[in-house]
Enzyme design. Structure first.
Site, PDB file in Angstrom:
ATOM      1  N   HIS A   1      -7.270  -4.618  10.202  1.00  0.00           N
ATOM      2  CA  HIS A   1      -7.065  -5.064   8.949  1.00  0.00           C
ATOM      3  C   HIS A   1      -5.381  -5.516   8.360  1.00  0.00           C
ATOM      4  O   HIS A   1      -5.083  -4.780   8.223  1.00  0.00           O
ATOM      5  CB  HIS A   1      -7.555  -3.663   8.330  1.00  0.00           C
ATOM      6  CG  HIS A   1      -6.183  -2.386   8.948  1.00  0.00           C
ATOM      7  ND1 HIS A   1      -6.332  -1.436   9.514  1.00  0.00           N
ATOM      8  CD2 HIS A   1      -4.571  -2.391   8.119  1.00  0.00           C
ATOM      9  CE1 HIS A   1      -5.484  -0.810   9.707  1.00  0.00           C
ATOM     10  NE2 HIS A   1      -4.410  -1.219   8.825  1.00  0.00           N
TER      11      HIS A   1
ATOM     12  N   ASP B   1      -8.179  -2.817  14.148  1.00  0.00           N
ATOM     13  CA  ASP B   1      -8.794  -3.464  13.764  1.00  0.00           C
ATOM     14  C   ASP B   1      -9.012  -4.674  13.365  1.00  0.00           C
ATOM     15  O   ASP B   1      -9.557  -4.065  12.601  1.00  0.00           O
ATOM     16  CB  ASP B   1      -9.467  -2.389  13.304  1.00  0.00           C
ATOM     17  CG  ASP B   1      -8.846  -1.534  11.990  1.00  0.00           C
ATOM     18  OD1 ASP B   1      -8.137  -2.237  11.630  1.00  0.00           O
ATOM     19  OD2 ASP B   1      -9.592  -0.472  11.946  1.00  0.00           O
TER      20      ASP B   1
ATOM     21  N   ASP C   1       0.572  -1.274  -0.044  1.00  0.00           N
ATOM     22  CA  ASP C   1       0.132   0.369   0.133  1.00  0.00           C
ATOM     23  C   ASP C   1       0.799   1.229   0.210  1.00  0.00           C
ATOM     24  O   ASP C   1       1.788   1.370   0.266  1.00  0.00           O
ATOM     25  CB  ASP C   1      -0.843  -0.222   1.288  1.00  0.00           C
ATOM     26  CG  ASP C   1      -0.172  -0.088   2.590  1.00  0.00           C
ATOM     27  OD1 ASP C   1       1.033  -0.343   2.090  1.00  0.00           O
ATOM     28  OD2 ASP C   1      -1.081  -0.827   3.571  1.00  0.00           O
TER      29      ASP C   1
ATOM     30  N   GLU D   1      -9.978  -1.308   4.986  1.00  0.00           N
ATOM     31  CA  GLU D   1     -10.229  -1.448   6.289  1.00  0.00           C
ATOM     32  C   GLU D   1     -11.438  -2.381   6.371  1.00  0.00           C
ATOM     33  O   GLU D   1     -11.591  -2.911   5.785  1.00  0.00           O
ATOM     34  CB  GLU D   1     -10.695   0.081   6.437  1.00  0.00           C
ATOM     35  CG  GLU D   1      -9.984   0.881   6.336  1.00  0.00           C
ATOM     36  CD  GLU D   1      -9.020   1.791   7.541  1.00  0.00           C
ATOM     37  OE1 GLU D   1      -8.751   0.723   8.452  1.00  0.00           O
ATOM     38  OE2 GLU D   1      -8.820   2.860   7.544  1.00  0.00           O
TER      39      GLU D   1
HETATM   40  C1  GLP Z   1      -0.983   0.484   8.092  1.00  0.00           C
HETATM   41  C2  GLP Z   1      -0.401  -0.200   7.148  1.00  0.00           C
HETATM   42  C3  GLP Z   1      -0.651  -1.752   7.694  1.00  0.00           C
HETATM   43  C4  GLP Z   1      -0.029  -2.238   8.323  1.00  0.00           C
HETATM   44  C5  GLP Z   1      -0.932  -1.772  10.027  1.00  0.00           C
HETATM   45  C6  GLP Z   1       0.042  -2.208  11.792  1.00  0.00           C
HETATM   46  O1  GLP Z   1      -2.315   0.515   8.657  1.00  0.00           O
HETATM   47  N1  GLP Z   1      -1.035   0.353   5.606  1.00  0.00           N
HETATM   48  O2  GLP Z   1      -0.475  -2.447   6.772  1.00  0.00           O
HETATM   49  O3  GLP Z   1      -0.066  -3.540   8.651  1.00  0.00           O
HETATM   50  O4  GLP Z   1      -0.639  -0.951  10.030  1.00  0.00           O
HETATM   51  O5  GLP Z   1       1.217  -1.423  11.662  1.00  0.00           O
HETATM   52  P1  GLP Z   1       1.720  -1.390  12.933  1.00  0.00           P
HETATM   53  O6  GLP Z   1       3.177  -2.501  11.324  1.00  0.00           O
HETATM   54  O7  GLP Z   1       2.597  -0.298  12.636  1.00  0.00           O
HETATM   55  O8  GLP Z   1       1.551  -1.817  13.905  1.00  0.00           O
END
Ligand code: GLP
Length: 257
Positions: A140, A138, A69, A145
């Site tokens: 995702h 959440d 992403d 989302e």
């Molecule tokens: C963002 C990214 C996700 C990732 C999530 C969790 O939303 N788009 O790909 O898994 O954050 O991030 P973190 O690893 O910092 O908790």
């Protein structure tokens, strides 16, 4: 599905990095396509992979990558962009060929076309062998989302206030600086890969893991789609597994032992 529970995120990341390196090596220098995430979760795995690369245990010369992403409206020079993150934390330190790196362009004039082209590029590369991912609080995956279709493909995704709040830590805590939209591969794009490897660390991921593993498949917790994948591995630390039922964790520990 496999659930690998390690005491710490450090141990879990080492396991994940070794697993990825072994998969790449098992292709004996044939092209290997790898899906990659950003976030704080994969950082230790990237560090381990860098070490394995520098020691000569794995090479990325024949690896093609597709990132999950990117924010809409951030240039690749912006430190909060996922372009910057990936080069800074991973690509600049391994022997990957720059032309084999794919990251969605959140500055594209036609965002829908950009998404369409990305799906096509993945297809042209022969699909993804292993998709590494994290999970949001959440539930995702990528930026899919809650209530995103489990059949979704690469698309423009409006971000929820929850995600904007959680991700504002990368924007000096200022929620108004967080883009309100992102480009993301779809849930189905991830599920189409031969293997899905998800990392989940810390207490703040425990609820997402609980709903995604203990309950049925639901578009509310998009990670739950892994239940339908034939080759999914979740690697977590004890904190992230802390809300799972004991019989669930006993089962997975038993199988792994
Ligand atoms: C963002 C990214 C996700 C990732 C999530 C969790 O939303 N788009 O790909 O898994 O954050 O991030 P973190 O690893 O910092 O908790």
């Amino acid at each position: 599905m496999r659930l690998i529970i390690k005491k710490t995120s450090d141990e879990a990341s080492k396991w994940a990095a070794n697993h990825i390196a072994q998969k790449i090596n098992s292709f004996n220098n044939k092209p290997f396509t790898l899906g990659l995430p950003t976030g704080s979760t994969p950082l230790q795995t990237y560090d381990e992979l860098i070490k394995l690369n520098k020691k000569g245990f794995v090479s990325f010369q024949n690896v093609t990558t597709f990132n999950m992403d990117e924010y809409v409206g951030l240039s690749d020079k912006c430190e909060q962009s996922y372009h910057y993150f990936m080069y800074h934390n991973f690509f600049d330190h391994i022997d990957i060929k720059k032309q084999n790196i794919h990251i969605l362009n959140g500055m594209a004039e036609n965002l829908e076309k950009e998404c369409e082209n990305y799906e096509k590029a993945i297809k042209d590369a022969g699909g993804i062998r292993l998709f590494l991912g994290g999970v949001g609080e959440d539930g995702h995956i990528a930026f899919n989302e809650p209530f995103t279709s489990l059949k979704s493909r690469t698309h423009v995704q409006p971000l929820t206030q929850d995600t904007i709040r959680v991700n504002s830590r990368f924007f000096s805590g200022d929620q108004s600086k967080v883009p309100t939209k992102a480009l993301t591969v779809g849930v189905q794009t991830v599920m189409d890969s031969d293997e899905v490897l998800i990392l989940a660390f810390g207490k703040n991921k425990a609820k997402a893991l609980y709903h995604s593993l203990e309950e049925g498949i639901s578009h509310k917790w998009t990670l739950s789609a892994v239940q339908m994948h034939e080759n999914a591995v979740i690697v977590c630390d004890e904190d992230a597994a802390s809300l799972l039922n004991k019989e669930t964790t006993d089962y997975f520990l038993d199988i792994e032992n």
